[in-house]
Design a protein around this motif. Sequence first.
Motif, PDB file in Angstrom:
ATOM      1  N   GLU A   1     -12.247   9.615 -27.379  1.00 43.01           N
ATOM      2  CA  GLU A   1     -13.272   9.018 -26.511  1.00 43.01           C
ATOM      3  C   GLU A   1     -14.414   9.990 -26.226  1.00 43.01           C
ATOM      4  N   CYS A   2     -14.279  11.236 -26.697  1.00 46.69           N
ATOM      5  CA  CYS A   2     -15.232  12.283 -26.337  1.00 46.69           C
ATOM      6  C   CYS A   2     -16.304  12.462 -27.380  1.00 46.69           C
ATOM      7  N   PHE A   3     -17.528  12.162 -27.033  1.00 48.19           N
ATOM      8  CA  PHE A   3     -18.631  12.409 -27.961  1.00 48.19           C
ATOM      9  C   PHE A   3     -19.467  13.568 -27.453  1.00 48.19           C
ATOM     10  N   MET A   4     -18.753  14.502 -26.857  1.00 48.21           N
ATOM     11  CA  MET A   4     -19.387  15.716 -26.343  1.00 48.21           C
ATOM     12  C   MET A   4     -18.434  16.873 -26.635  1.00 48.21           C
ATOM     13  N   PRO A   5     -18.922  18.108 -26.492  1.00 44.10           N
ATOM     14  CA  PRO A   5     -18.033  19.242 -26.705  1.00 44.10           C
ATOM     15  C   PRO A   5     -16.846  19.203 -25.752  1.00 44.10           C
ATOM     16  N   LEU A   6     -15.731  19.671 -26.239  1.00 43.27           N
ATOM     17  CA  LEU A   6     -14.482  19.514 -25.517  1.00 43.27           C
ATOM     18  C   LEU A   6     -13.660  20.793 -25.651  1.00 43.27           C
ATOM     19  N   SER A   7     -13.221  21.305 -24.520  1.00 40.53           N
ATOM     20  CA  SER A   7     -12.325  22.453 -24.591  1.00 40.53           C
ATOM     21  C   SER A   7     -11.006  22.099 -23.933  1.00 40.53           C
ATOM     22  N   TYR A   8      -9.966  22.787 -24.362  1.00 43.13           N
ATOM     23  CA  TYR A   8      -8.634  22.537 -23.798  1.00 43.13           C
ATOM     24  C   TYR A   8      -7.892  23.844 -23.617  1.00 43.13           C
TER      25      TYR A   8
ATOM     26  N   VAL B   1     -22.471  13.804 -20.217  1.00 42.10           N
ATOM     27  CA  VAL B   1     -22.106  15.130 -19.726  1.00 42.10           C
ATOM     28  C   VAL B   1     -22.257  16.180 -20.849  1.00 42.10           C
ATOM     29  N   ASP B   2     -22.650  17.397 -20.484  1.00 45.09           N
ATOM     30  CA  ASP B   2     -22.892  18.457 -21.481  1.00 45.09           C
ATOM     31  C   ASP B   2     -21.627  18.849 -22.231  1.00 45.09           C
ATOM     32  N   GLU B   3     -20.518  18.865 -21.517  1.00 42.17           N
ATOM     33  CA  GLU B   3     -19.270  19.385 -22.081  1.00 42.17           C
ATOM     34  C   GLU B   3     -18.168  19.051 -21.099  1.00 42.17           C
ATOM     35  N   LEU B   4     -16.947  18.903 -21.597  1.00 42.43           N
ATOM     36  CA  LEU B   4     -15.803  18.686 -20.713  1.00 42.43           C
ATOM     37  C   LEU B   4     -14.729  19.727 -21.014  1.00 42.43           C
ATOM     38  N   GLY B   5     -14.139  20.235 -19.958  1.00 44.09           N
ATOM     39  CA  GLY B   5     -13.020  21.151 -20.134  1.00 44.09           C
ATOM     40  C   GLY B   5     -11.769  20.524 -19.552  1.00 44.09           C
ATOM     41  N   PHE B   6     -10.687  20.546 -20.316  1.00 41.01           N
ATOM     42  CA  PHE B   6      -9.394  20.070 -19.815  1.00 41.01           C
ATOM     43  C   PHE B   6      -8.426  21.239 -19.736  1.00 41.01           C
ATOM     44  N   LEU B   7      -7.809  21.376 -18.587  1.00 43.15           N
ATOM     45  CA  LEU B   7      -6.787  22.411 -18.437  1.00 43.15           C
ATOM     46  C   LEU B   7      -5.514  21.729 -17.977  1.00 43.15           C
TER      47      LEU B   7
ATOM     48  N   MET C   1     -39.652  29.634 -23.159  1.00 46.92           N
ATOM     49  CA  MET C   1     -38.632  28.694 -23.605  1.00 46.92           C
ATOM     50  C   MET C   1     -37.585  28.518 -22.510  1.00 46.92           C
ATOM     51  N   LYS C   2     -37.400  27.292 -22.078  1.00 49.83           N
ATOM     52  CA  LYS C   2     -36.418  27.021 -21.025  1.00 49.83           C
ATOM     53  C   LYS C   2     -35.162  26.480 -21.695  1.00 49.83           C
ATOM     54  N   LEU C   3     -34.060  27.205 -21.515  1.00 48.60           N
ATOM     55  CA  LEU C   3     -32.816  26.745 -22.116  1.00 48.60           C
ATOM     56  C   LEU C   3     -32.053  25.888 -21.122  1.00 48.60           C
ATOM     57  N   ARG C   4     -31.514  24.811 -21.614  1.00 53.64           N
ATOM     58  CA  ARG C   4     -30.700  23.954 -20.778  1.00 53.64           C
ATOM     59  C   ARG C   4     -29.370  24.663 -20.498  1.00 53.64           C
ATOM     60  N   THR C   5     -28.988  24.724 -19.231  1.00 55.95           N
ATOM     61  CA  THR C   5     -27.711  25.339 -18.875  1.00 55.95           C
ATOM     62  C   THR C   5     -26.610  24.297 -18.984  1.00 55.95           C
ATOM     63  N   ARG C   6     -25.522  24.673 -19.602  1.00 53.00           N
ATOM     64  CA  ARG C   6     -24.394  23.737 -19.697  1.00 53.00           C
ATOM     65  C   ARG C   6     -23.733  23.575 -18.337  1.00 53.00           C
ATOM     66  N   ILE C   7     -23.588  22.353 -17.920  1.00 51.56           N
ATOM     67  CA  ILE C   7     -22.870  22.033 -16.686  1.00 51.56           C
ATOM     68  C   ILE C   7     -21.570  21.344 -17.108  1.00 51.56           C
ATOM     69  N   ILE C   8     -20.454  21.994 -16.786  1.00 50.90           N
ATOM     70  CA  ILE C   8     -19.171  21.586 -17.372  1.00 50.90           C
ATOM     71  C   ILE C   8     -18.162  21.141 -16.319  1.00 50.90           C
ATOM     72  N   PRO C   9     -17.854  19.862 -16.226  1.00 48.52           N
ATOM     73  CA  PRO C   9     -16.725  19.460 -15.392  1.00 48.52           C
ATOM     74  C   PRO C   9     -15.410  19.975 -15.988  1.00 48.52           C
ATOM     75  N   LEU C  10     -14.618  20.615 -15.133  1.00 51.85           N
ATOM     76  CA  LEU C  10     -13.294  21.087 -15.544  1.00 51.85           C
ATOM     77  C   LEU C  10     -12.276  20.134 -14.950  1.00 51.85           C
ATOM     78  N   LEU C  11     -11.492  19.516 -15.804  1.00 52.89           N
ATOM     79  CA  LEU C  11     -10.546  18.505 -15.336  1.00 52.89           C
ATOM     80  C   LEU C  11      -9.125  19.006 -15.544  1.00 52.89           C
ATOM     81  N   LEU C  12      -8.318  18.826 -14.520  1.00 54.30           N
ATOM     82  CA  LEU C  12      -6.952  19.356 -14.560  1.00 54.30           C
ATOM     83  C   LEU C  12      -5.963  18.248 -14.891  1.00 54.30           C
TER      84      LEU C  12
END
Lengths: 206, 252
Positions: free
Chosen positions: B73-80, B45-51, B1-12
Amino acid sequence: MIVIVDYGLGNLGSIRNMLRKIGYEATVSGEAEDIRSASKLILPGIGAFDSGMRDLNATGVVDILHEKALEEKIPVLGICLGAQLMTKRSDEGKEAGLGWFEAETRRMTFEGIPGRWPLPNIGWRDVKAQNGYSLLDESQGTPRFYFVHSYYMHAQTPEIVSMTSEYGFEFACGLSRGNLHCAQFHPEKSHVFGKRLLQAFAELEA
Amino acid sequence: MKLRTRIIPLLLLKGQGLYKTRKFRDETYIGDPINAVRIFNEKAVDELGFLDIGAARNGSDPNFDLLKDIASECFMPLSYGGGVKSVEMVRELVAIGIEKIVVNSAAWTDKGLITRIADHFGSSTVVGSIDVKRNWRGKEQVMIRGGQEKIALAPVDWALEMERRGVGEIMINAIDRDGEMTGYDLDLVRSVAGAVSVPVIAAGGASSISDLQAAVTEADATAAAGGAMFVFQGKHRAVLITYPTEEERAGF
């Protein structure tokens, strides 16, 4: 009207945003009156089983939910913790679930399975339809959805399994029986794949 | 089983704008965050991170109005992350559609914060973020307040403590690699990923898909985050929002 049941937990805003994007207005409400007049219900939720069940019970609308789901039989979609609450119980707590599915919520365990399986299972996983499930569109390649969970739904009758995914082992990530649907993953956070699923749900005959 | 790795742009974020730093300094203006989100949406995009680096440094409250616009506007996982100090703030962020809250400095000053958030919203709502700087002898030092203040715990010990308090994920960020595009500090990532049992997100230094891959295959991270790689193009660092296509990331 689609009503997203508000009991204090969950990505209520995200679900409404995505529905709006695909052309459906939804009401976010925990009020008896709104839920009674709903033509479709979405039961969201994040967090722990017991606190979710307690918060849901505290709204005083559980009897109405039972009525809408089991007697009036309007389409209902549970998401994430909302899906687990539709089972009978959970390893995570002591509270009784809504019990709409012959299923229980179990902790993911990986004994005897080689590899590293950190919990929660967080990430995008491929999802397969089972038992001819029609809400999942597989015509445009394998759909993938965003998961965040440490517990999964174990069906006691295999024919209610509507979708499966894999993390260490294959598990049910969706259950379906008549008007009742649920998904362990987050369609509202799953781009076009989630839009297609919510669209298919929104288009169901009430 | 190959798991997709999350690639996460981190935006400041700072104020209303999007910035990119080098070693947590030298901010370059990137553009409008909403515009960036729309582009990342199109790229699935897999996920977006905002800091929010302003809030992280001076402890001011999150910019809820801007975050609400972003989340809609985000239809993907979102962290802050940035300035989150209470369960009430988390409740507000979750309600607007941000399902993962990144805590860093406030977890150090308020020992009960992580546990309170995890109790209310579940562990998967809390990401423990650890910024690490190496001193002149190469010794790892955990920094808080956007790299301004040193704390007296080693990265692995702080990660284990955060896990014990209830985080669902750990993000480990190498300050010396931030914006430098010289690859991750794999030793650092490996030491933390080997110690905790929750998923670990590698951050700081990514410049290519092979860097992202190395975080997983060589350092046991479950997700790979990056900043400069997704907002700059070429050696003159021209602003261009990019994200690996399905073909480019095939099998990863």
